[in-house]
Write a protein that holds these residues in place. Structure first.
Motif, PDB file in Angstrom:
ATOM      1  N   GLU A  30     -15.508  24.106 -19.936  1.00  0.00           N
ATOM      2  CA  GLU A  30     -16.496  23.736 -18.919  1.00  0.00           C
ATOM      3  C   GLU A  30     -17.900  23.739 -19.492  1.00  0.00           C
ATOM      4  O   GLU A  30     -18.739  22.918 -19.122  1.00  0.00           O
ATOM      5  CB  GLU A  30     -16.399  24.708 -17.737  1.00  0.00           C
ATOM      6  CG  GLU A  30     -17.382  24.433 -16.617  1.00  0.00           C
ATOM      7  CD  GLU A  30     -17.090  23.151 -15.861  1.00  0.00           C
ATOM      8  OE1 GLU A  30     -17.984  22.685 -15.125  1.00  0.00           O
ATOM      9  OE2 GLU A  30     -15.971  22.612 -16.000  1.00  0.00           O
ATOM     10  N   GLN A  31     -18.165  24.648 -20.422  1.00  0.00           N
ATOM     11  CA  GLN A  31     -19.483  24.690 -21.053  1.00  0.00           C
ATOM     12  C   GLN A  31     -19.765  23.397 -21.813  1.00  0.00           C
ATOM     13  O   GLN A  31     -20.881  22.870 -21.764  1.00  0.00           O
ATOM     14  CB  GLN A  31     -19.555  25.889 -21.999  1.00  0.00           C
ATOM     15  CG  GLN A  31     -20.965  26.252 -22.428  1.00  0.00           C
ATOM     16  CD  GLN A  31     -21.010  27.603 -23.133  1.00  0.00           C
ATOM     17  OE1 GLN A  31     -20.461  27.756 -24.220  1.00  0.00           O
ATOM     18  NE2 GLN A  31     -21.650  28.576 -22.526  1.00  0.00           N
ATOM     19  N   SER A  33     -18.487  20.434 -21.105  1.00  0.00           N
ATOM     20  CA  SER A  33     -18.662  19.395 -20.104  1.00  0.00           C
ATOM     21  C   SER A  33     -20.031  19.489 -19.444  1.00  0.00           C
ATOM     22  O   SER A  33     -20.738  18.484 -19.279  1.00  0.00           O
ATOM     23  CB  SER A  33     -17.547  19.504 -19.059  1.00  0.00           C
ATOM     24  OG  SER A  33     -17.594  18.430 -18.157  1.00  0.00           O
ATOM     25  N   GLU A  34     -20.433  20.705 -19.085  1.00  0.00           N
ATOM     26  CA  GLU A  34     -21.713  20.879 -18.408  1.00  0.00           C
ATOM     27  C   GLU A  34     -22.883  20.579 -19.340  1.00  0.00           C
ATOM     28  O   GLU A  34     -23.900  20.048 -18.894  1.00  0.00           O
ATOM     29  CB  GLU A  34     -21.817  22.299 -17.849  1.00  0.00           C
ATOM     30  CG  GLU A  34     -20.908  22.539 -16.651  1.00  0.00           C
ATOM     31  CD  GLU A  34     -21.085  23.914 -16.045  1.00  0.00           C
ATOM     32  OE1 GLU A  34     -21.986  24.648 -16.496  1.00  0.00           O
ATOM     33  OE2 GLU A  34     -20.328  24.262 -15.119  1.00  0.00           O
ATOM     34  N   ASN A  40     -17.433  19.716 -13.982  1.00  0.00           N
ATOM     35  CA  ASN A  40     -15.989  19.470 -13.954  1.00  0.00           C
ATOM     36  C   ASN A  40     -15.293  20.397 -12.965  1.00  0.00           C
ATOM     37  O   ASN A  40     -14.687  21.401 -13.345  1.00  0.00           O
ATOM     38  CB  ASN A  40     -15.422  19.667 -15.373  1.00  0.00           C
ATOM     39  CG  ASN A  40     -14.109  18.931 -15.561  1.00  0.00           C
ATOM     40  OD1 ASN A  40     -13.351  18.768 -14.612  1.00  0.00           O
ATOM     41  ND2 ASN A  40     -13.847  18.493 -16.761  1.00  0.00           N
ATOM     42  N   LEU A  43     -11.371  21.522 -13.132  1.00  0.00           N
ATOM     43  CA  LEU A  43     -10.882  22.421 -14.175  1.00  0.00           C
ATOM     44  C   LEU A  43      -9.603  23.144 -13.752  1.00  0.00           C
ATOM     45  O   LEU A  43      -8.680  23.315 -14.554  1.00  0.00           O
ATOM     46  CB  LEU A  43     -11.976  23.442 -14.504  1.00  0.00           C
ATOM     47  CG  LEU A  43     -11.859  24.173 -15.841  1.00  0.00           C
ATOM     48  CD1 LEU A  43     -12.045  23.224 -17.005  1.00  0.00           C
ATOM     49  CD2 LEU A  43     -12.900  25.292 -15.921  1.00  0.00           C
ATOM     50  N   THR A 202     -12.899  19.282 -22.703  1.00  0.00           N
ATOM     51  CA  THR A 202     -12.752  20.243 -21.616  1.00  0.00           C
ATOM     52  C   THR A 202     -11.309  20.290 -21.135  1.00  0.00           C
ATOM     53  O   THR A 202     -10.743  21.369 -20.924  1.00  0.00           O
ATOM     54  CB  THR A 202     -13.669  19.872 -20.437  1.00  0.00           C
ATOM     55  OG1 THR A 202     -15.022  19.909 -20.875  1.00  0.00           O
ATOM     56  CG2 THR A 202     -13.480  20.828 -19.269  1.00  0.00           C
ATOM     57  N   ALA A 206      -8.844  23.501 -21.237  1.00  0.00           N
ATOM     58  CA  ALA A 206      -8.272  23.980 -19.975  1.00  0.00           C
ATOM     59  C   ALA A 206      -6.752  23.915 -20.019  1.00  0.00           C
ATOM     60  O   ALA A 206      -6.066  24.821 -19.521  1.00  0.00           O
ATOM     61  CB  ALA A 206      -8.807  23.151 -18.809  1.00  0.00           C
ATOM     62  N   ILE A 234     -15.602  27.984 -14.273  1.00  0.00           N
ATOM     63  CA  ILE A 234     -16.823  27.233 -13.969  1.00  0.00           C
ATOM     64  C   ILE A 234     -18.005  28.182 -13.805  1.00  0.00           C
ATOM     65  O   ILE A 234     -19.105  27.942 -14.319  1.00  0.00           O
ATOM     66  CB  ILE A 234     -16.628  26.383 -12.694  1.00  0.00           C
ATOM     67  CG1 ILE A 234     -15.566  25.301 -12.940  1.00  0.00           C
ATOM     68  CG2 ILE A 234     -17.942  25.742 -12.264  1.00  0.00           C
ATOM     69  CD1 ILE A 234     -15.161  24.540 -11.691  1.00  0.00           C
ATOM     70  N   ALA A 237     -19.123  29.488 -17.199  1.00  0.00           N
ATOM     71  CA  ALA A 237     -19.892  28.492 -17.949  1.00  0.00           C
ATOM     72  C   ALA A 237     -21.310  28.367 -17.403  1.00  0.00           C
ATOM     73  O   ALA A 237     -22.274  28.244 -18.170  1.00  0.00           O
ATOM     74  CB  ALA A 237     -19.180  27.142 -17.905  1.00  0.00           C
TER      75      ALA A 237
END
Length: 310
Positions: A30-31, A33-34, A40, A43, A202, A206, A234, A237
């Protein structure tokens, strides 16, 4: 028996590692993606598909390695849908993420029922890789340094991501895609491609986290077995402020909360299970209250980007 005995502490640390690794992998994914500007929310669904695919392939083939490979691919398949709909077509990231999670919950429950009816076959315990000398340390040794190789790989990924974020062009591109995508576009870097790669990675992380839950953590797949782990990932992150080491620390903290039931049973402490199972979610709320205002999020997080837009 009581608290703070060697048996209790060993059980708590071991449980923190086993429950924390899926959170670590999900949080790291998630980190990524963010950082690239994609929130996201799907997840949880990626973890659940990874858990089902990982268990199924490991059970059918007898190979946990193949189980992890297909678990990661299952997570990436869900992430590919997310990337297509949200990154390339610009649809709402929250709505699509929730839809993917609900869809993953339904399809895995259905496929499990078709494949195994109401039986729950189990996998054999995964072989561990003890590290000489370190595995003999009381409490920490057997819990941390005598684990399956996937545990060491997950921890290694923390330091790989630190290097990527700090010292590579990819890390700079991810940061720009999340903060100033128009500037990245003007510099000649494809924002859509950068975000797509981040979302796919991500899904891979996951999916690995979900496969870990079913192959190592439980040895069995149970519908809806992620129990909110993706959403905790999430939160990790968001609160880690782009620092993978903080994700590791948070994952172990929440993992300890998740494992508290077993540790207290070892210690002979009689506390209602419902109270103990509430701990990780209470911890999430407490951390959000204490640190949520200081969370540092990318400026363009959750916003779609149209190539060439200024």
């Amino acid at each position: 028996m009581g608290l703070f005995t060697e048996a209790f502490l060993t059980s708590l640390v071991l449980g923190a590692v086993v429950a924390g690794i899926p959170l670590l992998l999900a949080g790291l994914g998630e980190q990524l993606s963010e950082k690239a500007g994609v929130l996201n929310i799907g997840l949880e669904g990626m973890m659940l598909i990874g858990a089902y695919m990982g268990f199924l392939i490991a059970y059918v083939s007898g190979s946990t390695t193949l189980g992890f490979v297909f678990g990661a691919l299952g997570g990436m398949a869900v992430a590919a849908i997310m990337a297509l709909l949200c990154v390339r077509l610009g649809l709402n990231q929250i709505v699509i993420g929730i839809a993917l999670t609900l869809g993953a919950e339904g399809i895995t429950a259905l496929l499990h029922n078709i494949q195994f009816s109401r039986t729950y076959p189990r996998l054999d315990a995964m072989e561990t890789l003890p590290i000489p000398f370190l595995s003999g340390i009381p409490v920490i040794g057997p819990a941390v340094f005598d684990r399956p190789i996937i545990v060491y790989i997950a921890i290694l990924l923390v330091f790989v991501m630190i290097y990527v974020f700090r010292a590579t062009h990819l890390g700079s591109a991810l940061q720009a895609a999340g903060d100033k995508p128009a500037a990245l576009d003007a510099a000649g870097v494809d924002v859509i491609r950068t975000r797509t790669v981040a979302v796919l990675c991500t899904g891979l992380f996951a999916g690995l986290g979900g496969a870990f839950m079913s192959i190592v953590g439980a040895g069995v797949f149970v519908p809806f077995m992620t129990h909110g782990n993706g959403f905790i990932g999430i939160v990790l992150a968001m609160l880690a402020r782009g620092k993978p080491l903080w994700v590791l620390g948070g994952a172990l903290l929440f993992g300890a909360c998740l494992s508290m039931t077993t540790a207290l049973q070892v210690a002979g402490v009689d506390i209602p299970t419902d109270v103990i199972q509430m701990l990780p979610f209470a911890m999430v709320m407490l951390v959000l209250i204490l640190a949520g205002r200081r969370a540092s999020l990318p400026l363009a997080l959750g916003s779609s980007y149209v190539r060439g837009a200024r």
